[in-house]
Every structure is written in C-alpha cells, then in structure tokens.
Design a protein around this motif. Structure first.
Motif, PDB file in Angstrom:
ATOM      1  N   MET A  58       0.830  -1.209   0.000  1.00  0.00           N
ATOM      2  CA  MET A  58       0.000   0.000   0.000  1.00  0.00           C
ATOM      3  C   MET A  58       0.860   1.252   0.000  1.00  0.00           C
ATOM      4  O   MET A  58       0.540   2.237  -0.673  1.00  0.00           O
ATOM      5  CB  MET A  58      -0.970  -0.010   1.185  1.00  0.00           C
ATOM      6  CG  MET A  58      -2.089  -1.021   1.021  1.00  0.00           C
ATOM      7  SD  MET A  58      -3.376  -0.891   2.294  1.00  0.00           S
ATOM      8  CE  MET A  58      -2.497  -1.478   3.745  1.00  0.00           C
ATOM      9  N   THR A  59       1.958   1.236   0.743  1.00  0.00           N
ATOM     10  CA  THR A  59       2.858   2.383   0.775  1.00  0.00           C
ATOM     11  C   THR A  59       3.433   2.650  -0.603  1.00  0.00           C
ATOM     12  O   THR A  59       3.486   3.807  -1.047  1.00  0.00           O
ATOM     13  CB  THR A  59       3.992   2.165   1.793  1.00  0.00           C
ATOM     14  OG1 THR A  59       3.416   2.006   3.089  1.00  0.00           O
ATOM     15  CG2 THR A  59       4.967   3.335   1.815  1.00  0.00           C
ATOM     16  N   LEU A  60       3.846   1.597  -1.313  1.00  0.00           N
ATOM     17  CA  LEU A  60       4.378   1.771  -2.664  1.00  0.00           C
ATOM     18  C   LEU A  60       3.346   2.380  -3.607  1.00  0.00           C
ATOM     19  O   LEU A  60       3.709   3.051  -4.570  1.00  0.00           O
ATOM     20  CB  LEU A  60       4.872   0.441  -3.233  1.00  0.00           C
ATOM     21  CG  LEU A  60       6.147  -0.121  -2.614  1.00  0.00           C
ATOM     22  CD1 LEU A  60       6.506  -1.453  -3.269  1.00  0.00           C
ATOM     23  CD2 LEU A  60       7.297   0.862  -2.723  1.00  0.00           C
ATOM     24  N   ARG A  61       2.063   2.151  -3.314  1.00  0.00           N
ATOM     25  CA  ARG A  61       0.998   2.728  -4.138  1.00  0.00           C
ATOM     26  C   ARG A  61       0.595   4.119  -3.658  1.00  0.00           C
ATOM     27  O   ARG A  61      -0.342   4.714  -4.187  1.00  0.00           O
ATOM     28  CB  ARG A  61      -0.205   1.789  -4.155  1.00  0.00           C
ATOM     29  CG  ARG A  61       0.117   0.469  -4.855  1.00  0.00           C
ATOM     30  CD  ARG A  61      -1.090  -0.379  -5.219  1.00  0.00           C
ATOM     31  NE  ARG A  61      -2.249  -0.290  -4.378  1.00  0.00           N
ATOM     32  CZ  ARG A  61      -2.663  -1.240  -3.539  1.00  0.00           C
ATOM     33  NH1 ARG A  61      -1.976  -2.356  -3.412  1.00  0.00           N
ATOM     34  NH2 ARG A  61      -3.755  -1.078  -2.839  1.00  0.00           N
ATOM     35  N   GLY A  62       1.305   4.631  -2.639  1.00  0.00           N
ATOM     36  CA  GLY A  62       1.017   5.975  -2.145  1.00  0.00           C
ATOM     37  C   GLY A  62      -0.189   6.052  -1.239  1.00  0.00           C
ATOM     38  O   GLY A  62      -0.764   7.119  -1.038  1.00  0.00           O
ATOM     39  N   LEU A  63      -0.572   4.931  -0.649  1.00  0.00           N
ATOM     40  CA  LEU A  63      -1.717   4.898   0.260  1.00  0.00           C
ATOM     41  C   LEU A  63      -1.250   5.053   1.695  1.00  0.00           C
ATOM     42  O   LEU A  63      -0.155   4.626   2.045  1.00  0.00           O
ATOM     43  CB  LEU A  63      -2.485   3.587   0.095  1.00  0.00           C
ATOM     44  CG  LEU A  63      -3.043   3.331  -1.301  1.00  0.00           C
ATOM     45  CD1 LEU A  63      -3.595   1.920  -1.402  1.00  0.00           C
ATOM     46  CD2 LEU A  63      -4.115   4.346  -1.641  1.00  0.00           C
ATOM     47  N   GLY A  64      -2.085   5.617   2.525  1.00  0.00           N
ATOM     48  CA  GLY A  64      -1.747   5.827   3.926  1.00  0.00           C
ATOM     49  C   GLY A  64      -1.078   7.173   4.127  1.00  0.00           C
ATOM     50  O   GLY A  64      -0.942   7.969   3.195  1.00  0.00           O
ATOM     51  N   THR A  65      -0.698   7.404   5.360  1.00  0.00           N
ATOM     52  CA  THR A  65      -0.024   8.654   5.699  1.00  0.00           C
ATOM     53  C   THR A  65       1.439   8.358   5.978  1.00  0.00           C
ATOM     54  O   THR A  65       1.833   7.211   6.092  1.00  0.00           O
ATOM     55  CB  THR A  65      -0.669   9.307   6.934  1.00  0.00           C
ATOM     56  OG1 THR A  65      -0.579   8.397   8.036  1.00  0.00           O
ATOM     57  CG2 THR A  65      -2.130   9.663   6.689  1.00  0.00           C
ATOM     58  N   GLY A  66       2.213   9.376   6.079  1.00  0.00           N
ATOM     59  CA  GLY A  66       3.630   9.192   6.355  1.00  0.00           C
ATOM     60  C   GLY A  66       4.469   9.597   5.167  1.00  0.00           C
ATOM     61  O   GLY A  66       3.993   9.699   4.030  1.00  0.00           O
ATOM     62  N   ALA A  67       5.729   9.838   5.447  1.00  0.00           N
ATOM     63  CA  ALA A  67       6.652  10.344   4.435  1.00  0.00           C
ATOM     64  C   ALA A  67       6.824   9.392   3.260  1.00  0.00           C
ATOM     65  O   ALA A  67       6.840   9.817   2.104  1.00  0.00           O
ATOM     66  CB  ALA A  67       8.006  10.644   5.074  1.00  0.00           C
ATOM     67  N   GLN A  97      18.415   0.197  -0.406  1.00  0.00           N
ATOM     68  CA  GLN A  97      17.722   0.351  -1.676  1.00  0.00           C
ATOM     69  C   GLN A  97      18.610  -0.091  -2.828  1.00  0.00           C
ATOM     70  O   GLN A  97      18.129  -0.630  -3.818  1.00  0.00           O
ATOM     71  CB  GLN A  97      17.276   1.793  -1.869  1.00  0.00           C
ATOM     72  CG  GLN A  97      16.151   2.170  -0.933  1.00  0.00           C
ATOM     73  CD  GLN A  97      15.744   3.619  -1.074  1.00  0.00           C
ATOM     74  OE1 GLN A  97      16.363   4.383  -1.795  1.00  0.00           O
ATOM     75  NE2 GLN A  97      14.695   3.988  -0.371  1.00  0.00           N
ATOM     76  N   ALA A  98      19.889   0.115  -2.693  1.00  0.00           N
ATOM     77  CA  ALA A  98      20.819  -0.276  -3.746  1.00  0.00           C
ATOM     78  C   ALA A  98      20.933  -1.795  -3.851  1.00  0.00           C
ATOM     79  O   ALA A  98      21.407  -2.303  -4.852  1.00  0.00           O
ATOM     80  CB  ALA A  98      22.198   0.329  -3.479  1.00  0.00           C
ATOM     81  N   SER A  99      20.472  -2.511  -2.834  1.00  0.00           N
ATOM     82  CA  SER A  99      20.554  -3.965  -2.857  1.00  0.00           C
ATOM     83  C   SER A  99      19.695  -4.571  -3.954  1.00  0.00           C
ATOM     84  O   SER A  99      19.889  -5.712  -4.325  1.00  0.00           O
ATOM     85  CB  SER A  99      20.127  -4.548  -1.499  1.00  0.00           C
ATOM     86  OG  SER A  99      18.721  -4.441  -1.348  1.00  0.00           O
ATOM     87  N   GLY A 100      18.742  -3.809  -4.450  1.00  0.00           N
ATOM     88  CA  GLY A 100      17.881  -4.308  -5.506  1.00  0.00           C
ATOM     89  C   GLY A 100      16.672  -5.065  -4.996  1.00  0.00           C
ATOM     90  O   GLY A 100      15.830  -5.470  -5.776  1.00  0.00           O
ATOM     91  N   ASP A 101      16.547  -5.299  -3.704  1.00  0.00           N
ATOM     92  CA  ASP A 101      15.387  -5.996  -3.165  1.00  0.00           C
ATOM     93  C   ASP A 101      14.237  -5.005  -3.062  1.00  0.00           C
ATOM     94  O   ASP A 101      14.347  -4.001  -2.361  1.00  0.00           O
ATOM     95  CB  ASP A 101      15.708  -6.585  -1.789  1.00  0.00           C
ATOM     96  CG  ASP A 101      14.647  -7.570  -1.338  1.00  0.00           C
ATOM     97  OD1 ASP A 101      13.456  -7.312  -1.579  1.00  0.00           O
ATOM     98  OD2 ASP A 101      15.015  -8.593  -0.750  1.00  0.00           O
ATOM     99  N   PRO A 102      13.128  -5.256  -3.724  1.00  0.00           N
ATOM    100  CA  PRO A 102      11.999  -4.316  -3.685  1.00  0.00           C
ATOM    101  C   PRO A 102      11.479  -4.061  -2.273  1.00  0.00           C
ATOM    102  O   PRO A 102      10.950  -2.992  -2.000  1.00  0.00           O
ATOM    103  CB  PRO A 102      10.928  -4.986  -4.540  1.00  0.00           C
ATOM    104  CG  PRO A 102      11.602  -6.049  -5.298  1.00  0.00           C
ATOM    105  CD  PRO A 102      12.869  -6.397  -4.578  1.00  0.00           C
ATOM    106  N   LEU A 103      11.648  -5.023  -1.369  1.00  0.00           N
ATOM    107  CA  LEU A 103      11.187  -4.816   0.001  1.00  0.00           C
ATOM    108  C   LEU A 103      11.998  -3.734   0.711  1.00  0.00           C
ATOM    109  O   LEU A 103      11.537  -3.160   1.694  1.00  0.00           O
ATOM    110  CB  LEU A 103      11.256  -6.119   0.798  1.00  0.00           C
ATOM    111  CG  LEU A 103      10.217  -7.174   0.426  1.00  0.00           C
ATOM    112  CD1 LEU A 103      10.483  -8.463   1.187  1.00  0.00           C
ATOM    113  CD2 LEU A 103       8.804  -6.672   0.695  1.00  0.00           C
ATOM    114  N   ALA A 104      13.192  -3.446   0.235  1.00  0.00           N
ATOM    115  CA  ALA A 104      14.044  -2.455   0.883  1.00  0.00           C
ATOM    116  C   ALA A 104      13.552  -1.024   0.674  1.00  0.00           C
ATOM    117  O   ALA A 104      14.071  -0.099   1.283  1.00  0.00           O
ATOM    118  CB  ALA A 104      15.483  -2.586   0.385  1.00  0.00           C
ATOM    119  N   GLN A 105      12.520  -0.837  -0.133  1.00  0.00           N
ATOM    120  CA  GLN A 105      12.050   0.512  -0.440  1.00  0.00           C
ATOM    121  C   GLN A 105      11.228   1.152   0.668  1.00  0.00           C
ATOM    122  O   GLN A 105      11.044   2.361   0.655  1.00  0.00           O
ATOM    123  CB  GLN A 105      11.232   0.503  -1.732  1.00  0.00           C
ATOM    124  CG  GLN A 105      12.047   0.172  -2.948  1.00  0.00           C
ATOM    125  CD  GLN A 105      11.193   0.175  -4.206  1.00  0.00           C
ATOM    126  OE1 GLN A 105       9.975   0.151  -4.152  1.00  0.00           O
ATOM    127  NE2 GLN A 105      11.855   0.216  -5.332  1.00  0.00           N
TER     128      GLN A 105
END
Length: 126
Positions: A58-67, A97-105
């Motif tokens: 959801m965060t990756l889709r811009g949902l919710g609050t927070g930076a 983030q440089a690790s390439g793992d999408p979860l690291a975002q």
C-alpha cells in the motif's frame, strides 16, 4: 489453534498510518499479501508478515499517511538524495535500496525482510 488471517482492524491497529484507507483496499492488500507466509511460520509471525507485506504494498501505491507514502504518491520514493536551495536530504537506507530488493524501499518491507531472515537464515555454500 488454527491460523486466523489478519483483519482490516488488525492492520490499522498495528499500523495507524492506514486508518484512512478504505477497508476494501486494505482487505484486498491483505488478500494479496497472504502468500508471503505459509503454515511453516509461527502464527504470530505469519500474521505480522502478511500485515507488513500489505503495508509495504500500500505504501508503494502511495496509500496511507507518512513520508514514504507521500514520496511514493509523488513518484519520488526511490530517490536517495533531495536538494532544494540550502536544504539537502539524504536517505539513510540508500545501501538497502541499492541492494535491488523491492522490500528495501519501505520501512515495512525492511522489517519484513528482517523477519524473513530470522526464519530463513542464509545458506552457507562451501
């Protein structure tokens, strides 16, 4: 005791940043995230993993609050540095983030990675 998938209420209690997200959206995210953990996980960690995956998605889709959600909404989540006049911001997680793992975002994804690693440590090949 049989596994009980997390509910919308469970997710919003654990992660209040999603309190304003429609229940149907959260429920869909939880359903999509259900495959992240199977019967081999302890129940509490399985529920947590599913909620972390849903929150990450959801965060990756811009949902919710927070930076992070705001950055994702603006298409700027992947930046490791931002400069405007005298202001310069660098993300401390640049190496993750440089690790390439999408979860690291996202912070939710990084917490999920740590949880996964605690259950499935790396294999040493000799």
């Amino acid at each position: 005791m049989a596994y009980a998938p997390p509910t919308v209420a469970d997710l919003t209690v654990r992660f209040p940043a999603f309190d304003g997200v429609p229940d149907e959206t959260i429920l869909a995210a939880l359903e999509d995230a259900a495959s992240v953990a199977d019967n081999g996980w302890p129940e509490a960690d399985r529920r947590k993993a599913v909620m972390l995956q849903a929150a990450h998605d959801m965060t990756l889709r811009g949902l919710g609050t927070g930076a992070e959600a705001e950055l994702a909404k603006a298409g700027a989540l992947g930046f490791t540095s931002f400069r405007s006049g005298q202001l310069q911001l660098d993300r401390a997680e640049a190496s993750a983030q440089a690790s390439g793992d999408p979860l690291a975002q996202t912070t939710y994804g990084r917490e999920l990675l740590a949880l996964i690693r605690s259950h499935f440590p790396g294999v040493l090949v000799v």
